[in-house]
Write a protein that holds these residues in place. Structure first.
Motif, short mmCIF file in Angstrom:
data_model
loop_
_atom_site.label_atom_id
_atom_site.label_comp_id
_atom_site.label_asym_id
_atom_site.label_seq_id
_atom_site.Cartn_x
_atom_site.Cartn_y
_atom_site.Cartn_z
N ASN A 78 -124.14 -107.29 63.96
CA ASN A 78 -123.30 -107.61 65.25
C ASN A 78 -122.46 -106.11 65.25
OD1 ASN A 78 -121.77 -107.99 67.12
ND2 ASN A 78 -120.60 -109.81 66.28
N PRO A 79 -123.16 -104.80 65.71
CA PRO A 79 -122.49 -103.87 65.82
C PRO A 79 -121.34 -103.84 66.50
CG PRO A 79 -124.76 -103.77 66.43
CD PRO A 79 -124.49 -105.07 66.36
N SER A 80 -120.93 -104.67 67.40
CA SER A 80 -119.76 -105.03 68.19
C SER A 80 -118.63 -105.30 67.68
CB SER A 80 -120.03 -105.49 69.66
OG SER A 80 -120.49 -106.52 69.79
N SER A 81 -118.87 -105.90 66.36
CA SER A 81 -117.85 -106.80 65.71
C SER A 81 -116.72 -105.94 65.23
CB SER A 81 -118.58 -107.33 64.36
OG SER A 81 -118.89 -106.65 63.70
N SER A 82 -115.55 -106.23 65.20
CA SER A 82 -114.48 -105.53 64.72
C SER A 82 -114.61 -104.93 63.17
CB SER A 82 -113.02 -106.43 64.52
OG SER A 82 -113.01 -107.48 63.83
N SER A 83 -115.20 -105.66 62.44
CA SER A 83 -115.49 -105.21 61.12
C SER A 83 -116.21 -103.99 60.80
CB SER A 83 -115.98 -106.35 60.23
OG SER A 83 -117.24 -106.91 60.66
N HIS A 84 -117.50 -104.30 61.85
CA HIS A 84 -118.48 -103.16 61.79
C HIS A 84 -117.69 -101.90 62.55
CE1 HIS A 84 -122.17 -100.90 61.83
NE2 HIS A 84 -121.78 -100.55 63.05
N GLN A 85 -116.80 -102.15 63.67
CA GLN A 85 -116.23 -100.93 64.20
C GLN A 85 -115.34 -100.01 63.30
OE1 GLN A 85 -116.66 -99.56 67.49
NE2 GLN A 85 -118.34 -100.57 66.82
N LYS A 86 -114.53 -101.06 62.40
CA LYS A 86 -113.46 -100.43 61.24
C LYS A 86 -114.41 -99.62 60.32
CE LYS A 86 -110.05 -104.00 61.59
NZ LYS A 86 -109.36 -105.05 60.72
N PHE A 87 -115.79 -100.38 59.95
CA PHE A 87 -116.58 -99.46 59.16
C PHE A 87 -117.01 -98.25 59.82
CE2 PHE A 87 -121.02 -98.66 58.17
CZ PHE A 87 -121.02 -98.46 56.83
N VAL A 88 -117.35 -98.20 60.88
CA VAL A 88 -117.84 -96.89 61.62
C VAL A 88 -116.54 -96.04 61.86
CG1 VAL A 88 -118.33 -95.95 63.95
CG2 VAL A 88 -119.57 -98.10 63.08
N GLN A 89 -115.38 -96.60 62.11
CA GLN A 89 -114.18 -95.39 62.04
C GLN A 89 -114.06 -94.80 60.88
OE1 GLN A 89 -111.11 -98.14 63.75
NE2 GLN A 89 -112.03 -97.73 65.93
N GLN A 90 -114.26 -95.70 59.76
CA GLN A 90 -113.89 -95.11 58.21
C GLN A 90 -114.77 -94.25 57.83
OE1 GLN A 90 -111.36 -96.20 56.10
NE2 GLN A 90 -112.22 -94.32 54.89
N GLN A 91 -116.25 -94.30 58.38
CA GLN A 91 -116.98 -93.47 57.93
C GLN A 91 -116.90 -92.13 58.74
OE1 GLN A 91 -119.18 -93.97 55.52
NE2 GLN A 91 -118.18 -96.02 55.48
N LEU A 92 -116.50 -91.93 59.70
CA LEU A 92 -116.21 -90.92 60.60
C LEU A 92 -114.90 -90.04 59.93
CD1 LEU A 92 -116.59 -92.05 64.27
CD2 LEU A 92 -117.96 -90.36 63.40
N LYS A 93 -113.95 -91.01 59.46
CA LYS A 93 -112.82 -90.19 58.59
C LYS A 93 -113.36 -89.63 57.32
CE LYS A 93 -109.11 -93.52 60.27
NZ LYS A 93 -108.26 -94.57 59.83
N ASN A 94 -114.33 -90.13 56.72
CA ASN A 94 -114.88 -89.71 55.62
C ASN A 94 -115.92 -88.42 55.88
OD1 ASN A 94 -114.07 -92.04 54.00
ND2 ASN A 94 -115.92 -93.00 54.16
N ILE A 95 -116.34 -88.57 56.98
CA ILE A 95 -117.12 -87.28 57.47
C ILE A 95 -116.25 -85.96 57.42
CG2 ILE A 95 -118.52 -86.21 59.21
CD1 ILE A 95 -119.89 -88.87 59.39
N GLN A 96 -114.95 -86.36 58.12
CA GLN A 96 -114.15 -85.21 58.33
C GLN A 96 -113.48 -84.83 57.04
OE1 GLN A 96 -113.56 -83.63 61.39
NE2 GLN A 96 -115.05 -85.08 62.02
N LYS A 97 -113.29 -85.56 56.08
CA LYS A 97 -112.73 -85.35 54.81
C LYS A 97 -113.77 -84.42 53.96
CE LYS A 97 -109.90 -89.05 53.96
NZ LYS A 97 -109.63 -90.45 53.03
N ILE A 98 -115.20 -84.68 54.04
CA ILE A 98 -116.08 -84.04 53.60
C ILE A 98 -116.15 -82.59 54.22
CG2 ILE A 98 -118.62 -83.72 53.18
CD1 ILE A 98 -118.63 -86.82 53.02
N LYS A 99 -116.21 -82.38 55.49
CA LYS A 99 -116.39 -81.28 56.27
C LYS A 99 -115.23 -80.38 55.86
CE LYS A 99 -117.13 -81.39 60.74
NZ LYS A 99 -117.28 -81.94 62.04
N THR A 100 -114.12 -80.96 55.57
CA THR A 100 -112.72 -80.22 55.34
C THR A 100 -112.87 -79.45 53.85
OG1 THR A 100 -111.32 -81.61 56.64
CG2 THR A 100 -110.26 -80.00 54.70
N LYS A 101 -113.81 -80.18 52.87
CA LYS A 101 -114.11 -79.56 51.33
C LYS A 101 -115.05 -78.63 51.58
CE LYS A 101 -112.49 -83.60 49.01
NZ LYS A 101 -112.73 -84.77 48.10
N VAL A 102 -116.21 -79.04 52.56
CA VAL A 102 -117.46 -77.94 52.60
C VAL A 102 -117.66 -77.72 54.14
CG1 VAL A 102 -119.64 -77.45 51.67
CG2 VAL A 102 -118.28 -79.17 50.62
#
Length: 330
Positions: free
Chosen positions: A287-311
């Motif tokens: 269920n891609p539109s579920s709130s839990s999956h949307q939180k998961f997506v947002q968390q991954q985008l934050k993780n990507i930004q952290k990784i980009k900052t390091k490398v």
């Protein structure tokens, strides 16, 4: 405690691969396996721009093509079994039209040529010392494309042939790319179609040639993938059903040995985070539109930004797009 197996003790590698490095992997199926593992955790690695290559002469010829400005032309192709093919390439490049085959070949050629100029590490995996020479041209082919066997002369390279053909080219690469390190491996995949004894002689020939090249040049290194498979993992539970190819467990074991030897230890934590990102990309939500999956997506985008900052040099565009496309704007 009773020892139930021998273990290959690896010496510390003379250099370490870091995320800002560029890599090119070329050779047999094992070159694909290790490079794919590197690619899964977002290292800048290009894999087999000519498709799978098995013998040292074909690898030498392919690297030579990357060093000049040559592009494949119509006369470099031949028509067989309804497809246009190249004797220098794997059948994955073949197509029903000349135009499409040339486009596939030359796009990869140009990309790999650019990558080789920037590469810090070149991983070469030798598969066999047996070669097939096209009788018409007396040239070694990379792929027979199911031509009749009588069109080829089959022979085994000598140690001197391998060293004298591949060695000078590796020296030339080093002269033009001073920071380059080269890792040689011998594929643990047995070529039993050659015969059991012939396969052993072939692998021994490759090992002797590799040893000679490593002893001559400090920038050439050897990773014992073959020995790990043959001695450390000498049990058929580490093979696939064909009893020839290493199982996923065996590949993972050899990969861990490679990673421990060659990947920079100070980036271990970063690699774990990137591997988690890789697994997150593979995750499929019911269920891609579920709130839990949307939180998961947002968390991954934050993780990507952290990784980009390091490398900052790390290319995470596809990963970022993957999650942005799933994000529901509110």
């Amino acid at each position: 405690m009773i020892k139930h197996k021998t273990t290959i003790e690896l010496e510390p590698a003379a250099f370490k691969i870091q995320y800002q490095d560029y890599l090119l992997s070329i050779g047999s199926c094992f070159a694909q396996n290790i490079a794919q593992k590197l690619q899964n955790i977002f290292y800048n690695v290009s894999i087999n721009p000519f498709g799978t290559l098995y013998n040292p002469i074909s690898i030498r010829n392919s690297l030579g093509l990357l060093l000049n400005k040559y592009e494949f032309q119509e006369e470099d192709l031949f028509f067989h079994n309804g497809l246009w093919n190249s004797f220098q390439h794997h059948s994955s490049f073949s197509s029903t039209t000349i135009e499409e085959t040339l486009e596939r070949i030359n796009i990869e050629l140009i990309k790999a040529r650019t990558r080789l100029k920037r590469s810090n590490t070149l991983l070469i995996t030798l598969g066999t010392a047996w070669v097939y020479e096209l009788r018409k041209t007396q040239k070694v082919v990379s792929n027979c494309h199911k031509f009749p066997a009588n069109r080829f002369k089959r022979r085994r390279l000598t140690v001197d042939e391998i060293v004298s053909s591949l060695g000078p080219l590796l020296e030339y690469l080093k002269e033009n790319t001073p920071d380059l390190n080269i890792i040689l491996t011998v594929s643990p995949i047995r070529h039993l179609k050659d015969g059991f004894t012939e396969n052993q002689i072939s692998k021994s020939t490759l090992l002797l040639a590799v040893q000679e090249m490593v002893q001559k040049a400090r920038f050439i290194h050897y990773f014992p993938a073959y020995e790990i498979m043959m001695d450390d993992l000498r049990d058929y539970r580490y093979y696939t059903d064909d009893l020839i190819h290493p199982s996923s467990l065996a590949i993972e074991y050899i990969w861990e040995a490679f990673a421990q030897s060659y990947l920079a230890p100070e980036e271990a934590s970063l690699r774990k985070n990137i591997y988690k990102l890789h697994k997150a990309i593979q995750h499929k939500s019911f269920n891609p539109s579920s709130s839990s999956h949307q939180k998961f997506v947002q968390q991954q985008l934050k993780n990507i930004q952290k990784i980009k900052t390091k490398v900052p040099s790390l290319d995470l565009k596809q990963a970022e797009s993957h999650f942005l496309n799933q994000l529901i704007q509110t």
